[in-house]
Design an enzyme around this catalytic site. Structure first.
Site, PDB file in Angstrom:
ATOM      1  CG  ASP A 156      -2.321   0.495   0.913  1.00 37.97           C
ATOM      2  OD1 ASP A 156      -2.472   1.284  -0.035  1.00 37.97           O
ATOM      3  OD2 ASP A 156      -3.273   0.116   1.633  1.00 37.97           O
ATOM      4  CD  GLU A 189       0.864   5.518  -7.176  1.00 39.64           C
ATOM      5  OE1 GLU A 189       1.153   6.717  -7.161  1.00 39.64           O
ATOM      6  OE2 GLU A 189       0.114   5.001  -8.043  1.00 39.64           O
ATOM      7  N   GLY A 191      -2.979   4.728  -8.279  1.00 39.39           N
ATOM      8  CA  GLY A 191      -2.949   5.344  -9.601  1.00 39.39           C
ATOM      9  C   GLY A 191      -2.455   6.765  -9.647  1.00 39.39           C
ATOM     10  CG  ASP A 211      -9.457   2.188  -0.839  1.00 45.83           C
ATOM     11  OD1 ASP A 211      -8.479   1.820  -1.513  1.00 45.83           O
ATOM     12  OD2 ASP A 211      -9.414   2.364   0.395  1.00 45.83           O
TER      13      ASP A 211
END
Length: 413
Positions: A156, A189, A191, A211
């Site tokens: 993440d 990441e 985008g 998300d």
């Protein structure tokens, strides 16, 4: 001095190999992994931080018992909040209360079911859930994951102040490579730094958006950030398909099917579009308690086959008229998938004259010519083989609101 630095770096795992007086780090991912989009399950969408080893073992059991493993689902992925503390040498350990048997024992259990275990970390100092991140400990964490028998890492992007995404992800790639165990790397990441432009040799998939949110067509505003409904995420995939292919996939986030807010038609549309987009199929529901309708969607083998097609070509939108969209996906051997998506709130009638709708793939050069080639049609949701139905006649049907019809077109010989 250079020799001393070389010795220290090699001892601490900070270089891949020495070449003359230059030090060259191996930043390339493990090859021949994720040659089709990964399929599995992840804990976050349903459970967030409420994870423990008993639940993970039960999910592995359920994936086998429900037939999901036989349908192609492979990975059981633990998301955030499994972490305990680092020891005196800096190695991470799982939360002893939640994972009393340890990660190696859990991996062995998952492997015994014919499945693979995934884990989560973060490029920053802390994970999104406030647990220890991997920043500064990348090589130690990779060694630990390899020792545990981990097969998949979701990495993440929280708490990454001052880092550049490409460099941070290359660091964990190098660490995984040095650790010596082939592990699929999921670049999470969001985008922001266009990972599709640099991620092909770094990771096996990369998030293209923030998300997902459990709704069909809405935006959830959290103040400083937003999460996105299914349709919003689909729209964000525009112009990205040319970057995807076997071993390197665009990832529009995990599935919300079975989490209670989508209608049956919306579930079908969600699953179909992820299949058409050659997206990872990572379920995010409670596999232990899902109803028959949810299981039927998640295990539709003919729709899964579109997603897992070995040619690995991502689908694309052909047209959009008054809320009715036509999508196409070239398949191995000259077959095609054609989906009719109704984004609107009223039913739509489809009257698709094949002869007037040649389909061209401008990114990869595939095309159809229905005037010279006839295809047979099969509707993959009503599961009725149309038999003599072909592209010689117009295709007529009704697509309910927030639903989809998807056909597989097979060349007639």
């Amino acid at each position: 001095m250079k020799k001393l630095i070389t010795a220290l770096c090699l001892a601490t795992g900070l270089t891949g190999f020495a070449q003359g007086n230059n030090y060259v780090q191996d930043y390339t991912k493990y090859q021949n992994l994720a040659l089709t989009p990964p399929m599995g399950w992840n804990s976050w969408n349903k459970f967030a931080c409420n994870v423990d080893e008993k639940m993970i073992m039960q999910m592995a059991d359920a994936m086998v018992a429900t037939g999901m493993r036989d349908a192609g689902y492979t990975y059981i992925n633990i998301d955030d909040c499994w972490h305990g503390e680092r020891d005196a040498q800096g190695f991470i350990h799982p939360d002893a209360k939640r994972f009393p048997s340890g990660m190696k024992a859990l991996a062995d259990y998952v492997h015994s079911k014919g499945l693979k275990l995934g884990i989560y970390s973060d490029a920053g100092s802390q994970t999104c859930g406030g647990r220890p991140g991997s920043r500064g400990f990348e090589f130690q964490d990779a060694q630990q994951y390899a020792a545990w028998g981990i097969d998949y890492l979701k990495y993440d992007w929280c708490n990454t102040e001052g880092l550049r995404a490409e460099g941070a992800y290359k660091t964990i790639t190098a660490a995984l490579k040095k650790a010596g165990r082939p592990i699929v790397l999921s670049i999470c990441e969001w985008g922001a730094d266009k990972p599709w432009e640099w991620g092909q040799n770094v990771g096996h998939l990369w998030r293209t958006t923030g998300d997902i949110y459990n709704c069909f067509d809405c935006i959830e505003d959290h103040g400083t950030w937003k999460s996105w409904g299914v349709m919003q995420i689909v729209d964000m995939q525009k112009d990205l398909r040319k970057y995807a292919g076997p071993g390197h996939w665009n990832d529009p986030d995990m599935l919300e099917i079975g989490n209670g807010k989508l209608t049956p038609g919306e579930n079908r549309a969600h699953f179909t579009l992820w299949a058409m987009l050659a997206a990872p199929l990572i379920a995010g529901n409670d596999l232990r308690t899902m109803d028959a309708e949810t299981l039927e969607v998640l295990t539709n083998k003919e729709v899964i086959a579109l997603n897992q097609d070995k040619q690995g070509t991502q689908g694309f939108k052909v047209s959009a008229t008054d809320g009715l969209e036509v999508w196409a996906k070239p398949l191995q051997g000259g077959d095609w998938a054609i989906a009719f998506l109704n984004r609107g709130t009223v039913n739509k009638t489809v009257d698709f004259d094949w002869s007037n709708n040649e389909i061209k793939d401008v990114d990869f050069g595939f095309s159809t010519n229905f005037a010279t080639t006839t295809y047979s049609l099969k509707n993959l949701w009503d599961k009725k083989d149309k038999g003599t139905a072909t592209t010689k006649k117009a295709f007529k049907t009704m697509v309910p609101a927030h639903d989809v019809v998807v056909l597989r077109l097979t060349k007639k010989k």
